[in-house]
Design a protein around this motif. Structure first.
Motif, PDB file in Angstrom:
ATOM      1  N   GLY A 117     -20.038 -18.171 -20.542  1.00 30.53           N
ATOM      2  CA  GLY A 117     -19.583 -18.971 -19.810  1.00 30.53           C
ATOM      3  C   GLY A 117     -18.792 -20.251 -20.699  1.00 30.53           C
ATOM      4  O   GLY A 117     -17.744 -20.591 -20.240  1.00 30.53           O
ATOM      5  N   GLY A 118     -19.716 -20.843 -21.578  1.00 31.96           N
ATOM      6  CA  GLY A 118     -19.119 -21.882 -22.375  1.00 31.96           C
ATOM      7  C   GLY A 118     -17.885 -21.407 -23.455  1.00 31.96           C
ATOM      8  O   GLY A 118     -16.944 -21.958 -23.647  1.00 31.96           O
ATOM      9  N   VAL A 119     -18.333 -19.991 -23.682  1.00 34.07           N
ATOM     10  CA  VAL A 119     -17.134 -19.646 -24.503  1.00 34.07           C
ATOM     11  C   VAL A 119     -15.655 -19.256 -24.051  1.00 34.07           C
ATOM     12  O   VAL A 119     -14.683 -19.519 -24.313  1.00 34.07           O
ATOM     13  CB  VAL A 119     -17.644 -18.365 -25.192  1.00 34.07           C
ATOM     14  CG1 VAL A 119     -16.510 -17.515 -26.175  1.00 34.07           C
ATOM     15  CG2 VAL A 119     -18.742 -18.424 -26.307  1.00 34.07           C
ATOM     16  N   ILE A 120     -15.799 -18.730 -22.591  1.00 33.10           N
ATOM     17  CA  ILE A 120     -14.452 -18.326 -21.949  1.00 33.10           C
ATOM     18  C   ILE A 120     -14.149 -19.625 -21.221  1.00 33.10           C
ATOM     19  O   ILE A 120     -13.012 -20.082 -21.111  1.00 33.10           O
ATOM     20  CB  ILE A 120     -15.123 -16.993 -21.005  1.00 33.10           C
ATOM     21  CG1 ILE A 120     -15.423 -16.197 -21.738  1.00 33.10           C
ATOM     22  CG2 ILE A 120     -13.932 -17.114 -19.893  1.00 33.10           C
ATOM     23  CD1 ILE A 120     -15.901 -14.850 -20.867  1.00 33.10           C
ATOM     24  N   GLY A 121     -15.148 -20.584 -20.490  1.00 31.63           N
ATOM     25  CA  GLY A 121     -14.554 -21.586 -19.671  1.00 31.63           C
ATOM     26  C   GLY A 121     -13.861 -22.561 -20.386  1.00 31.63           C
ATOM     27  O   GLY A 121     -13.025 -22.875 -20.100  1.00 31.63           O
ATOM     28  N   GLU A 122     -14.481 -23.207 -21.516  1.00 35.16           N
ATOM     29  CA  GLU A 122     -14.037 -24.167 -22.565  1.00 35.16           C
ATOM     30  C   GLU A 122     -12.550 -24.117 -22.892  1.00 35.16           C
ATOM     31  O   GLU A 122     -11.697 -24.831 -22.460  1.00 35.16           O
ATOM     32  CB  GLU A 122     -14.883 -24.649 -23.326  1.00 35.16           C
ATOM     33  CG  GLU A 122     -14.526 -26.075 -24.034  1.00 35.16           C
ATOM     34  CD  GLU A 122     -14.008 -25.825 -25.073  1.00 35.16           C
ATOM     35  OE1 GLU A 122     -12.812 -26.707 -25.459  1.00 35.16           O
ATOM     36  OE2 GLU A 122     -13.761 -24.669 -25.872  1.00 35.16           O
ATOM     37  N   PRO A 123     -12.303 -23.114 -23.624  1.00 36.66           N
ATOM     38  CA  PRO A 123     -10.969 -22.747 -23.852  1.00 36.66           C
ATOM     39  C   PRO A 123      -9.906 -22.695 -22.695  1.00 36.66           C
ATOM     40  O   PRO A 123      -8.763 -22.934 -22.980  1.00 36.66           O
ATOM     41  CB  PRO A 123     -11.075 -21.418 -24.850  1.00 36.66           C
ATOM     42  CG  PRO A 123     -12.573 -21.457 -25.179  1.00 36.66           C
ATOM     43  CD  PRO A 123     -13.131 -21.864 -24.066  1.00 36.66           C
ATOM     44  N   ALA A 124     -10.151 -21.987 -21.751  1.00 42.04           N
ATOM     45  CA  ALA A 124      -9.694 -21.616 -20.590  1.00 42.04           C
ATOM     46  C   ALA A 124      -8.920 -22.969 -20.021  1.00 42.04           C
ATOM     47  O   ALA A 124      -7.928 -23.036 -19.671  1.00 42.04           O
ATOM     48  CB  ALA A 124      -9.979 -20.839 -19.492  1.00 42.04           C
ATOM     49  N   LEU A 125     -10.064 -24.049 -19.576  1.00 47.47           N
ATOM     50  CA  LEU A 125      -9.986 -25.109 -18.867  1.00 47.47           C
ATOM     51  C   LEU A 125      -9.183 -26.278 -19.566  1.00 47.47           C
ATOM     52  O   LEU A 125      -8.582 -27.284 -19.363  1.00 47.47           O
ATOM     53  CB  LEU A 125     -11.115 -25.513 -18.203  1.00 47.47           C
ATOM     54  CG  LEU A 125     -11.650 -24.561 -17.019  1.00 47.47           C
ATOM     55  CD1 LEU A 125     -12.857 -25.068 -16.570  1.00 47.47           C
ATOM     56  CD2 LEU A 125     -10.648 -24.323 -15.951  1.00 47.47           C
ATOM     57  N   THR A 126      -9.588 -26.166 -21.048  1.00 51.70           N
ATOM     58  CA  THR A 126      -9.276 -27.530 -21.807  1.00 51.70           C
ATOM     59  C   THR A 126      -7.934 -27.806 -21.726  1.00 51.70           C
ATOM     60  O   THR A 126      -7.416 -28.802 -21.743  1.00 51.70           O
ATOM     61  CB  THR A 126      -9.773 -27.324 -23.286  1.00 51.70           C
ATOM     62  OG1 THR A 126     -11.186 -27.365 -23.358  1.00 51.70           O
ATOM     63  CG2 THR A 126      -9.232 -28.644 -24.140  1.00 51.70           C
ATOM     64  N   PRO A 127      -6.793 -26.859 -21.999  1.00 51.27           N
ATOM     65  CA  PRO A 127      -5.311 -27.227 -21.928  1.00 51.27           C
ATOM     66  C   PRO A 127      -5.047 -27.759 -20.697  1.00 51.27           C
ATOM     67  O   PRO A 127      -4.119 -28.557 -20.505  1.00 51.27           O
ATOM     68  CB  PRO A 127      -4.715 -25.792 -22.278  1.00 51.27           C
ATOM     69  CG  PRO A 127      -5.943 -24.860 -22.926  1.00 51.27           C
ATOM     70  CD  PRO A 127      -7.181 -25.536 -22.287  1.00 51.27           C
ATOM     71  N   HIS A 128      -5.489 -27.056 -19.738  1.00 55.02           N
ATOM     72  CA  HIS A 128      -5.163 -27.613 -18.109  1.00 55.02           C
ATOM     73  C   HIS A 128      -5.696 -29.241 -17.949  1.00 55.02           C
ATOM     74  O   HIS A 128      -4.906 -30.133 -17.466  1.00 55.02           O
ATOM     75  CB  HIS A 128      -5.600 -26.848 -17.250  1.00 55.02           C
ATOM     76  CG  HIS A 128      -5.222 -25.397 -17.190  1.00 55.02           C
ATOM     77  ND1 HIS A 128      -3.882 -24.977 -16.707  1.00 55.02           N
ATOM     78  CD2 HIS A 128      -5.672 -24.315 -17.816  1.00 55.02           C
ATOM     79  CE1 HIS A 128      -3.409 -23.566 -17.075  1.00 55.02           C
ATOM     80  NE2 HIS A 128      -4.604 -23.214 -17.606  1.00 55.02           N
ATOM     81  N   MET A 129      -6.954 -29.338 -18.563  1.00 56.15           N
ATOM     82  CA  MET A 129      -7.145 -30.797 -18.524  1.00 56.15           C
ATOM     83  C   MET A 129      -6.698 -31.618 -19.284  1.00 56.15           C
ATOM     84  O   MET A 129      -6.402 -32.950 -18.847  1.00 56.15           O
ATOM     85  CB  MET A 129      -9.006 -30.679 -18.885  1.00 56.15           C
ATOM     86  CG  MET A 129     -10.060 -29.873 -17.949  1.00 56.15           C
ATOM     87  SD  MET A 129      -9.782 -30.827 -16.199  1.00 56.15           S
ATOM     88  CE  MET A 129     -10.963 -29.678 -15.533  1.00 56.15           C
ATOM     89  N   ARG A 130      -6.128 -31.232 -20.313  1.00 55.00           N
ATOM     90  CA  ARG A 130      -5.209 -31.915 -21.308  1.00 55.00           C
ATOM     91  C   ARG A 130      -4.021 -32.513 -20.442  1.00 55.00           C
ATOM     92  O   ARG A 130      -3.616 -33.595 -20.561  1.00 55.00           O
ATOM     93  CB  ARG A 130      -4.925 -31.437 -22.452  1.00 55.00           C
ATOM     94  CG  ARG A 130      -4.311 -32.103 -23.610  1.00 55.00           C
ATOM     95  CD  ARG A 130      -3.555 -31.593 -25.100  1.00 55.00           C
ATOM     96  NE  ARG A 130      -4.657 -30.828 -25.561  1.00 55.00           N
ATOM     97  CZ  ARG A 130      -4.573 -29.477 -25.416  1.00 55.00           C
ATOM     98  NH1 ARG A 130      -3.976 -28.725 -24.917  1.00 55.00           N
ATOM     99  NH2 ARG A 130      -5.656 -28.926 -26.327  1.00 55.00           N
ATOM    100  N   LEU A 131      -3.429 -31.786 -19.740  1.00 54.29           N
ATOM    101  CA  LEU A 131      -2.291 -32.057 -18.952  1.00 54.29           C
ATOM    102  C   LEU A 131      -2.387 -33.049 -17.847  1.00 54.29           C
ATOM    103  O   LEU A 131      -1.661 -34.028 -17.843  1.00 54.29           O
ATOM    104  CB  LEU A 131      -1.677 -30.695 -18.345  1.00 54.29           C
ATOM    105  CG  LEU A 131      -0.856 -29.921 -19.259  1.00 54.29           C
ATOM    106  CD1 LEU A 131      -0.307 -28.382 -18.471  1.00 54.29           C
ATOM    107  CD2 LEU A 131       0.026 -30.272 -19.803  1.00 54.29           C
ATOM    108  N   ILE A 132      -3.781 -33.043 -17.349  1.00 53.92           N
ATOM    109  CA  ILE A 132      -4.031 -33.933 -16.219  1.00 53.92           C
ATOM    110  C   ILE A 132      -4.246 -35.353 -16.878  1.00 53.92           C
ATOM    111  O   ILE A 132      -3.705 -36.328 -16.327  1.00 53.92           O
ATOM    112  CB  ILE A 132      -5.392 -33.637 -15.503  1.00 53.92           C
ATOM    113  CG1 ILE A 132      -5.029 -32.125 -14.757  1.00 53.92           C
ATOM    114  CG2 ILE A 132      -5.693 -34.411 -14.671  1.00 53.92           C
ATOM    115  CD1 ILE A 132      -6.070 -31.430 -14.086  1.00 53.92           C
ATOM    116  N   VAL A 133      -5.103 -35.360 -18.191  1.00 57.36           N
ATOM    117  CA  VAL A 133      -5.406 -36.483 -18.874  1.00 57.36           C
ATOM    118  C   VAL A 133      -4.221 -37.160 -19.439  1.00 57.36           C
ATOM    119  O   VAL A 133      -3.874 -38.450 -19.274  1.00 57.36           O
ATOM    120  CB  VAL A 133      -6.346 -36.397 -20.126  1.00 57.36           C
ATOM    121  CG1 VAL A 133      -6.644 -37.574 -20.916  1.00 57.36           C
ATOM    122  CG2 VAL A 133      -7.582 -35.680 -19.475  1.00 57.36           C
TER     123      VAL A 133
END
Length: 445
Positions: free
Chosen positions: A74-90
């Motif tokens: 979950g950590g291996v798949i979830g973090e790389p998948a969500l981080t770019p989208h979270m970066r756009l929000i931040v």
């Protein structure tokens, strides 16, 4: 990997983790008694769950392998998948040097919260609602997983067994049910409506037989009606008329020299036939069963059963007769407040919400049940309410002497010589800082 594919993989991992969490808590929380009943009714899966509970090593090994593997994936798949989208929000609010760190933290928290809520917390809460039902539904897939992961299970399980053996830790679940647990289950059943109030009281009274002793249920020495060996037929008839008991002791000179007892039915048969009789007639007087006053009521039942008697003479350590007890007396304790007795025979009469009239010979257990009192000081030294009053006052009370205890006032209102016939018990509001147990008396010590 696209965000859609990552989301599907995370969803699959959540489903797997939820399944393992649900299986773990349901099999661990399932009640053995309930599973045994289901197994006797023909549910084969209930038997499989019982086998897992008896030897849980392989099961928990599979669960831990699965949960840890899913968490890592979950950590291996979830973090790389969500981080770019979270970066756009931040970046819409902040473009400083901490953008990458904030984006990573937000994606980590989002994945963790998603797994905690849907993969752990909710499945376990659902399984706790009906653990036995969930366990029998999930036991077959868990056994299949155990077979598929057998090499890993063998390795980790044997490693854990070696560690358990090294430190002397138990490896088999011990099913020991204490009386307190049974009481708790009975109380829970009554609160849930599974047991009727009458059934609840009856079960509690069964367990009470081991904690109540002979003096709390016997007919006291001063209340025994007995015949002397030289009593005339007319005297015997008059005593039977005045005291319509089913059996009477026969004594030689005084009550401490008991020869036996007679059954009033035998006397009635002879009277109806017009026959004369005396206490010396052969077969009229039956041999008595004598028991010490230190027995509890359960032991009394066992002794009566072994000797095929339903009446016993109670003797103290000085060989003096202190009372008699019958199978009816024990039955009355067992039935408790389920029996409807005439008011003149009741030892506890409730006057209103906050006051009671109680006989001095009322057993302490009955007083405790009526007033919801947990315990008395030094309960081994006395069996009755009168004994409690004398213990607290350290004297034979006079009329209007009283004791304050556990929010109740126990006042002597009827004294005959040294005998406490009746007490008035009233509830009072305990002031803040007032001691839980206190005593006062109208007369001098």
């Amino acid at each position: 990997m696209s965000i859609f594919t990552s989301f599907l993989l995370i969803l699959l991992l959540v489903v797997i983790s939820a399944f393992l969490s649900c299986a773990e808590i349901s099999i661990a929380a399932s009640r053995k008694i309930r599973l045994e009943m289901m197994s006797k009714d023909g549910d084969a899966n209930a038997g499989r769950v019982l086998a897992l509970q008896a030897q849980p090593g392989n099961f928990f090994t599979v669960v831990q392998i699965g949960l840890n593997a899913v968490a890592i994936l979950g950590g291996v798949i979830g973090e790389p998948a969500l981080t770019p989208h979270m970066r756009l929000i931040v970046e819409a609010f902040y473009q400083g040097p901490w953008v990458e760190n904030i984006s990573f933290a937000m994606s980590f928290l989002a994945v963790t919260a998603f797994f905690i809520l849907f993969a752990d917390l909710m499945p376990k809460r659902l399984a706790m609602v009906a653990p036995e039902r969930a366990a029998v539904m999930l036991v077959k897939p868990m056994l299949l997983l155990e077979t598929l992961f057998r090499p890993l299970v063998w390795f980790f399980n044997n490693l854990s067994k070696w560690i358990f053996t090294l430190f002397g830790l138990p490896q088999v679940r011990q099913e020991v049910i204490t009386p307190n647990e049974i009481h708790a289950m009975v109380d829970a059943g009554a609160q849930a409506g599974v047991l009727l109030t009458q059934e609840h009281h009856l079960i509690e009274n069964v367990f009470e037989l081991e904690s109540r002793y002979v003096p709390s249920a016997m007919t006291q020495r001063e209340s025994i009606v007995y015949f002397l060996l030289n009593d005339s037929e007319e005297t015997i008839q008059q005593k039977i008329i005045d005291h319509p008991h089913s059996r009477f002791l026969v004594c030689d000179g005084n009550i401490d020299t008991v020869l036996g007892y007679i059954d009033s039915k035998d006397v009635l048969k002879r009277l109806l036939k017009g026959e004369r009789f005396s206490l010396a007639d052969k077969g009229l007087v039956h041999s008595p069963l004598s028991i010490p006053d230190s027995l509890n009521l359960w032991e009394v039942l066992e002794r009566m059963k072994a000797m095929d008697e339903d009446l016993a003479i109670v003797v103290n350590e000085y060989a003096l007769v202190v009372g008699i007890i019958s199978i009816t007396d024990v039955t009355n304790v067992l039935m408790g407040n389920l029996l409807s007795m005439p008011e003149e025979e009741q030892q506890i009469v409730r006057r209103d919400e906050n006051s009671w009239l109680m006989d001095g010979l009322t057993p302490l257990n009955d007083v405790m049940n009526e007033l919801d009192i947990e315990e008395y000081p030094n309960p081994v030294g006395y069996e009755t309410l009168a004994g409690f009053i004398m213990y607290m006052l350290r004297k034979i009370p006079k009329k209007t002497d009283f004791v304050l205890f556990s929010g109740f006032k126990f006042e002597a209102v009827d004294i005959e010589g040294n005998k406490i016939n009746q007490l008035l018990v009233t509830r009072f509001k305990q002031e803040k800082g007032e001691p839980q147990t206190s005593k006062e008396a109208a007369g001098d010590l």
